[in-house]
Write a protein that holds these residues in place. Structure first.
Motif, short mmCIF file in Angstrom:
data_model
loop_
_atom_site.label_atom_id
_atom_site.label_comp_id
_atom_site.label_asym_id
_atom_site.label_seq_id
_atom_site.Cartn_x
_atom_site.Cartn_y
_atom_site.Cartn_z
N GLN A 153 39.49 41.25 36.29
CA GLN A 153 39.54 42.49 36.96
C GLN A 153 38.05 43.17 37.22
O GLN A 153 37.29 43.43 35.82
CB GLN A 153 40.33 43.47 35.86
N LEU A 154 37.56 43.30 38.31
CA LEU A 154 36.43 43.70 38.56
C LEU A 154 35.85 45.04 38.23
O LEU A 154 34.88 45.30 37.53
CB LEU A 154 35.93 43.52 40.19
N ARG A 155 36.78 45.92 38.40
CA ARG A 155 36.45 47.30 38.13
C ARG A 155 36.23 47.52 36.73
O ARG A 155 35.40 48.25 36.23
CB ARG A 155 37.70 48.27 38.69
N TYR B 221 39.59 44.56 45.33
CA TYR B 221 38.91 45.46 44.70
C TYR B 221 38.70 46.70 45.80
O TYR B 221 38.47 46.43 47.05
CB TYR B 221 37.21 45.00 44.58
N GLY B 222 39.33 47.92 45.81
CA GLY B 222 39.44 48.86 46.78
C GLY B 222 40.66 48.25 47.45
O GLY B 222 41.80 47.99 47.12
N LYS C 289 33.72 38.05 44.39
CA LYS C 289 33.93 38.92 43.21
C LYS C 289 32.67 38.91 42.14
O LYS C 289 32.22 39.72 41.63
CB LYS C 289 35.25 38.48 42.56
N VAL D 12 38.36 40.36 47.52
CA VAL D 12 37.29 39.87 46.64
C VAL D 12 37.23 38.50 46.16
O VAL D 12 36.26 37.91 45.86
CB VAL D 12 36.74 40.98 45.80
N ASP D 13 38.58 37.75 46.01
CA ASP D 13 38.80 36.53 45.75
C ASP D 13 39.11 35.76 46.87
O ASP D 13 39.47 34.56 46.66
CB ASP D 13 40.17 36.41 44.81
N GLY E 248 43.84 41.62 40.06
CA GLY E 248 42.82 41.80 40.05
C GLY E 248 42.09 40.99 41.31
O GLY E 248 40.62 40.95 41.16
N LYS E 249 42.67 40.64 41.92
CA LYS E 249 42.22 39.62 43.19
C LYS E 249 41.83 40.56 44.24
O LYS E 249 41.52 40.22 45.49
CB LYS E 249 43.13 38.79 43.62
N LEU F 49 30.28 47.04 50.40
CA LEU F 49 30.47 47.27 49.15
C LEU F 49 29.20 47.46 48.50
O LEU F 49 29.13 47.93 47.19
CB LEU F 49 31.50 46.48 48.26
#
Length: 312
Positions: free
Chosen positions: A301-303, A231-232, A276, A236-237, A228-229, A256
């Motif tokens: 996990q951002l999504r 996004y797309g 994030k 994001v980390d 999850g680090k 974004l």
């Protein structure tokens, strides 16, 4: 079956190994023009792509294994000597700034220690027991993954480390540029990157080094994506530790979201320089504490965290 230390310290003649053979395509290497040299190197380097494609399944298995280990609190270790070890150290060192991971999450272990990064100490690769000791020093355990990297597959230091890692219950991965029938390995995941003989016979810093770097890029980045680090396709980390990385963070936020640069900067500051978290705050319409709680509830996990926020 364990690897006897005595046998590992006295490997058989290596001349038969794929990585030590002479390449017939470069038999006249010393007579080529500069342009001919570039062309030949370019042609040979195509084999690195073919080798990665041929190893796609064990690479994918390694990503899944590493992801599970890190998610459960384990660590990832790369261990090697010479070029192989230096590449492991490089990949490990790049994880904290790219993915904001703690320094001990991904570790590179090089025979000879930090001094061997800049000064050759290849003689130290022949000590099986030193590889075992490296695992004991870092208290490797059943939660961890140990990736042994050795182009020719015979390095006693790496063999010792993998032997000790297995005894300690860790998952083990072997990366080599020779076929398994030349150098078998008793590991959980066996990755063979068969690029063929080097243009300069035996110089495994060439194709073998290139394909190893590619494989390590895939393993670490793939695992971090699964954790999850990303996004797309954005990091994001990313650790916002200098002006270049702050600029990258602001561009990610602007791209974004619907924010301009000034508003993105204000959001980034409110998030404590965490991209994030800033995205979770803005896209989820949440304050910092609530946004962080949502991310924590979804393992960073951002999504899925955003989906849960939208559905609540």
């Amino acid at each position: 079956m364990s690897i006897p230390a005595s046998a590992a310290n006295h490997p058989d003649d290596r001349g038969h190994l794929l990585t030590e053979q002479a390449n017939p395509r470069s038999a006249q290497l010393d007579q080529l023009s500069p342009l001919e040299l570039v062309d030949l190197f370019n042609q040979e380097d195509q084999r690195t792509l073919e080798a990665i494609a041929a190893a796609r399944e064990p690479l994918a298995q390694a990503i899944a294994t590493i992801t599970t280990a890190l998610r459960q609190g384990g660590r990832l270790f790369y261990i090697g000597a010479g070029t192989s070890g230096r590449l492991g150290v490089l990949d490990a060192a790049e994880c904290p700034p790219t993915f904001c991971t703690p320094p001990d999450l991904v570790q590179g272990i090089l025979a000879g220690g930090p001094a061997a990064l800049i000064r050759s100490s290849e003689g130290l690769e022949d000590i099986f027991e030193d590889g075992e000791a490296a695992m004991a020093d870092r208290q490797v355990n059943a939660l961890d993954v140990v990736v042994g990297i050795t182009a020719g597959g015979t390095t006693p230091y790496v063999k010792g480390a993998l032997h000790a890692a297995r005894q300690r219950g860790a998952k083990t991965v072997f990366i080599a540029c020779v076929p398994a029938d030349q150098v078998p390995a008793e590991v959980d995941i066996d990755i063979r990157l068969l690029v063929g003989p080097e243009l300069l016979a035996g110089s495994t810093r060439l194709k073998a080094g290139t394909v190893t770097k590619m494989a390590l890029n895939i393993l670490s980045t793939g695992a971090m994506v699964r954790l999850g680090k990303v996004y797309g396709n954005r990091m994001v980390d990313v650790a916002v530790t200098n002006s270049k990385l702050r600029d990258r963070a602001l561009r990610i936020l602007c791209d974004l979201t619907d924010l301009d640069r000034a508003a993105a900067a204000e959001l980034l500051d409110r998030s404590g320089q965490q991209v994030k978290l800033a995205l979770m705050m803005h896209l989820g319409h949440l304050d910092a504490d609530t946004a962080q709680a949502q991310l924590t509830a979804h393992q960073g996990q951002l999504r899925p965290a955003l989906a849960a926020a939208e559905g609540s």
